[in-house]
Design a protein around this motif. Structure first.
Motif, PDB file in Angstrom:
ATOM      1  N   ASP A 145       3.817  -6.845   1.510  1.00  0.00           N
ATOM      2  CA  ASP A 145       5.209  -6.505   1.775  1.00  0.00           C
ATOM      3  C   ASP A 145       5.342  -5.036   2.145  1.00  0.00           C
ATOM      4  OD1 ASP A 145       5.884  -4.832  -0.456  1.00  0.00           O
ATOM      5  OD2 ASP A 145       6.188  -6.583  -1.709  1.00  0.00           O
ATOM      6  N   ASP A 146       6.508  -4.703   2.651  1.00  0.00           N
ATOM      7  CA  ASP A 146       6.713  -3.357   3.207  1.00  0.00           C
ATOM      8  C   ASP A 146       6.638  -2.262   2.145  1.00  0.00           C
ATOM      9  OD1 ASP A 146       8.334  -5.312   5.159  1.00  0.00           O
ATOM     10  OD2 ASP A 146       7.684  -3.538   6.257  1.00  0.00           O
ATOM     11  N   GLU A 147       7.081  -2.598   0.939  1.00  0.00           N
ATOM     12  CA  GLU A 147       7.042  -1.593  -0.127  1.00  0.00           C
ATOM     13  C   GLU A 147       5.598  -1.311  -0.535  1.00  0.00           C
ATOM     14  OE1 GLU A 147       8.877  -2.547  -3.999  1.00  0.00           O
ATOM     15  OE2 GLU A 147       9.976  -0.674  -3.704  1.00  0.00           O
ATOM     16  N   GLN A 148       4.841  -2.396  -0.710  1.00  0.00           N
ATOM     17  CA  GLN A 148       3.439  -2.295  -1.112  1.00  0.00           C
ATOM     18  C   GLN A 148       2.634  -1.480  -0.095  1.00  0.00           C
ATOM     19  OE1 GLN A 148       1.953  -6.272  -1.382  1.00  0.00           O
ATOM     20  NE2 GLN A 148      -0.138  -5.625  -1.790  1.00  0.00           N
TER      21      GLN A 148
END
Lengths: 318, 448
Positions: A145-148
């Protein structure tokens, strides 16, 4: 010259040639002990992907070795994939089947190697590839995901909040009667900003019971409020603290100091009475009849004279 | 205090998208709430870009009017003069007034309530008021974010009469947060203010808002429910916790982003009971960190159960081998009764009924002590919920001292199982040593 560092193949290890077989994921035998686990969110993603594809896209490795019946073979690698296939309502999956008999050690080594020999990702390339997924569902499918991946914009909007009530935290620490441990804990507690009060472990149950009675009587759930009520009640019964320093015959049990409120049973007295007492203390101090700042000496002298007459000598009662 | 804030990941998505909108147009925000979107846009554009806000609630209107430099009036109701008259000096200057209203969202809920807790909180607030008010007002005075304008009124009217047809619009309407209005009820109760009129938001109203927002070249909409008809516009999905609702972000165009929950895990440095191991005689409890509990829960608990955050989590060990774990939530309804949120054994042991031992360990004197330490109060009972297709639970059903089936519901609320069973029992009647001995006699012989 012999190269002693070159890998050798154990004489007992068996080579094998697995073949692709269809199997019902429900009936295969799961590993009894498995070090690999999946977080709930990862597993849910796996199920969603399998459901979307309608098949497993990587093949579990299963083993019969003459020990497991057809359809009930042991899953050496792919236990979570098989569970996900069941949860995704697949009746049949493809598996790689090892039929040759392998030693128990070889089976464990196979199981571990499938999880540990997994390679690494170059973060920059990973981001580059992930960025090619211009669809939310494909991004989710990727399991990343984008946060990771650190792809979200960094934003620090101005804060907008009210001031908090100030409060102090008091920890009640109950200890068994080891004096040294108590001293150490008390010393340690001084380094913190909040206060810690030490109490005997023997008082723990009574403290909880007293809190429980107070919670119930005043219908309050808050522990600090219940403690406040307990302290208020103790304040109302200050004179009962004199049991700590007065023997049944009226003599003093120790030579330390005690609170005046435990003598009078109250912290307050009328302002007019206080004014009179202050004047008398100031006069006694001025005449050198008592020591400066020791107003209690006048009180002791007057009460002594009340008990013994004008010839009372305070030292007689000390 | 404003509830229902926009998560950090959402702010990042808005920040990023706004960068792609035309630079010569003002940006309009609907349902401003705590003005998070406005503050995010300000962080991106500073004073170079006009941002306009809108809301209907007392707190948000006061803040919106203040941020837009528009006059606003909140006067103390006569019936509160006696208990809140001391606020008078803090109601004249607009910034002082706003600071008072913001602090009011914290303490006005206690006004008029009977009980020592409420009295103490009100007294403490009044005592600390000068410091708290000064600090809040100073924070407001230092704020650089400003609005081009603020519209107090129904967002549908705002979209149809105020927002230009080609201006970018962004909003996360509180369609599904029932307590949104309740959280500011105390302000309405204590103050007179020119509250805007608005219609209740029914399903048709929600559809109207979505249509009005989409009818523009640049828009962003955050919703808690997926809308299939908006699928081509899905710009992001943000879910930060397994039990949290996902937010679906729809936008006219722009980058796509997702954020998924990810439980942090930590290993437990203790060996687990193996399939060949015999249970020893010394049972112990070990308090687990959140990450350690998340790890062992991931390994042994059913994947159908969404992970929650426990008050207290413990590993259960026998002679230094981990045999299972349990976790409690604080009491829900009965303050003396803690809620057993999870309990599970190490699944590969030879003992078929190890799960019962974990439940028994979770109800011992030692577990009671740990719970009471966490809560600083008495805990005398425990309860839990089991989801099963059988009318009784194999785990809690029989052979655990004092346990009773309290309620049976059919069908279960999880949507998976037939029955939902509520079990409970007394806490702290036996020690770890005693329950291990009892379990061995009653259940220990049932082995694989």
């Amino acid at each position: 010259m012999t190269d002693t560092t070159s890998p050798t193949v154990s004489a007992t290890a068996t080579r094998f040639r697995p073949r692709l077989v269809p199997r019902d994921p429900r009936t295969l035998t799961r590993l009894p002990v498995n070090a690999r686990f999946m977080r709930k969110e990862e597993y849910d993603r796996l199920v969603a992907n399998v459901r979307r594809d309608g098949c497993l896209t990587s093949v579990p490795l299963i083993y019969s070795g003459g020990e497991y019946e057809e359809g009930h073979e042991l899953i050496l690698s792919g236990n979570h994939r098989c569970d996900a296939a069941v949860d995704a309502d697949l009746d049949e999956i493809d598996c790689m089947l090892i039929e040759e008999h392998l030693s128990p050690q070889q089976l464990v080594a196979l199981q571990l190697s499938h999880n540990s020999i997994a390679g690494e990702d170059d973060p920059a390339t990973l981001k580059h590839l992930y960025d090619q997924l211009d669809d939310v569902d494909w991004r989710a499918y990727s399991g990343l995901d984008d946060e990771q991946l650190g792809l979200l914009a960094e934003v620090q909007p101005e804060g907008l909040s009210e001031a908090n009530l100030d409060f102090a935290t008091v920890s009640l620490i109950f200890l068994p009667p080891e004096l040294e441990a108590a001293r150490q804990a008390f010393d340690d507690s001084r380094f913190g900003q909040d206060e810690s009060w030490l109490a005997a472990r023997a008082d723990y149950e009574q403290t909880l019971d007293t809190l429980a009675s107070t919670h119930a009587a005043h219908k309050v759930g808050n522990v600090a409020t219940a403690l406040h009520i307990i302290l208020t009640i103790a304040e109302r019964h200050l004179d009962e603290l004199r049991e700590g320093y007065t023997a049944p015959d009226g003599s003093a049990l120790h030579t330390g100091r005690v609170g005046l409120e435990t003598v009078l049973g109250a912290r307050m007295l009328p302002a007019t009475a206080a004014a009179t007492i202050n004047k008398a203390i100031a006069a006694a101090e001025g005449r050198g009849e008592i020591d400066p700042g020791q107003g209690w000496q006048l009180l002791e002298r007057l009460t002594g004279e009340y008990l013994s007459g004008p010839n009372h000598n305070p030292a007689d009662l000390r | 205090m404003f509830h229902g804030s926009i998560p950090a990941a959402m702010r990042s998505i808005v920040y990023e998208h706004a960068g792609g909108w035309p630079t010569d147009q003002d940006i309009y925000v609907g349902c401003s709430g705590n003005f998070t979107l406005e503050r995010v846009l300000h962080a991106r554009f500073g004073a170079n870009r006009q941002v306009h806000g809108n809301d209907i609630q007392a707190y948000s209107c006061a803040l919106g009017w203040w941020l837009a430099g528009q006059p606003f009036s909140f006067t103390l109701r006569d019936e509160y003069e006696d208990v809140l008259g001391w606020l008078r000096p803090f109601l004249d200057d607009p910034t002082d007034l706003l600071a008072t209203l913001m602090l009011g969202t914290r303490f006005l809920q206690w006004v008029g309530k009977e009980g020592p807790y409420f009295r103490r909180m009100i007294e403490a607030t009044r005592e600390q008021w000068p410091r708290m008010h000064d600090k809040t007002a100073a924070k407001l005075r230092n704020l650089t974010v400003r609005l081009g304008s603020f519209y107090a009124g129904d967002v549908r009217d705002y979209l149809s009469t105020v927002v230009p047809g080609n201006a970018p619009v962004v909003m996360f309407p509180p369609f599904y947060s029932k307590d949104y209005q309740a959280q500011f009820a105390a302000l309405d109760e204590c103050f007179n203010w020119p509250a805007p009129t608005f219609d209740d938001l029914d399903e048709n109203g929600k559809e109207q808002i979505i249509t009005q927002v989409r009818d523009r070249p640049h828009w962003m909409l955050g919703l808690h429910i997926e809308r299939p008809e908006l699928r081509p516009h899905l710009a992001g999905v943000v879910q930060t916790a397994n039990r949290g609702l996902p937010i679906y972000v729809y936008a006219a165009s722009g980058p796509r982003r997702i954020v998924r929950p990810r439980q942090p895990t930590q290993p437990i440095p203790m060996p687990k009971i193996g399939p060949a191991d015999e249970l020893g005689d010394r049972m112990t409890l070990h308090v687990l960190s959140g990450g350690q509990f998340a790890a062992i829960r991931s390994q042994f608990m059913s994947k159908t159960i969404k992970p929650g955050t426990p008050l207290l989590a413990c590993g259960v060990a026998v002679d230094g081998l981990l045999v299972g774990a349990f976790a409690y939530l604080p009491p829900k309804f009965d303050p003396d009764c803690a809620y057993l949120m999870s309990d599970f054994p190490v699944s590969w042991s030879r003992y078929r009924r190890l799960a019962k031992l974990i439940v028994m360990a979770a109800t011992t004197k030692e577990a009671q002590l740990l719970l009471q330490r966490s809560l600083s109060r008495r805990v005398t009972g425990w309860s839990t919920t089991a989801f099963t297709d059988n009318p009784n639970s194999a785990k809690y059903g029989r052979g655990i001292p004092g346990v009773r089936l309290q309620k049976r519901t059919e069908p279960a609320a999880d949507g998976i199982h037939r029955y939902q069973l509520q079990y409970g029992g007394p806490m702290g009647e036996r020690t770890l040593l005693e329950v291990l001995d009892l379990w061995k006699r009653k259940h220990g012989k049932d082995q694989r």
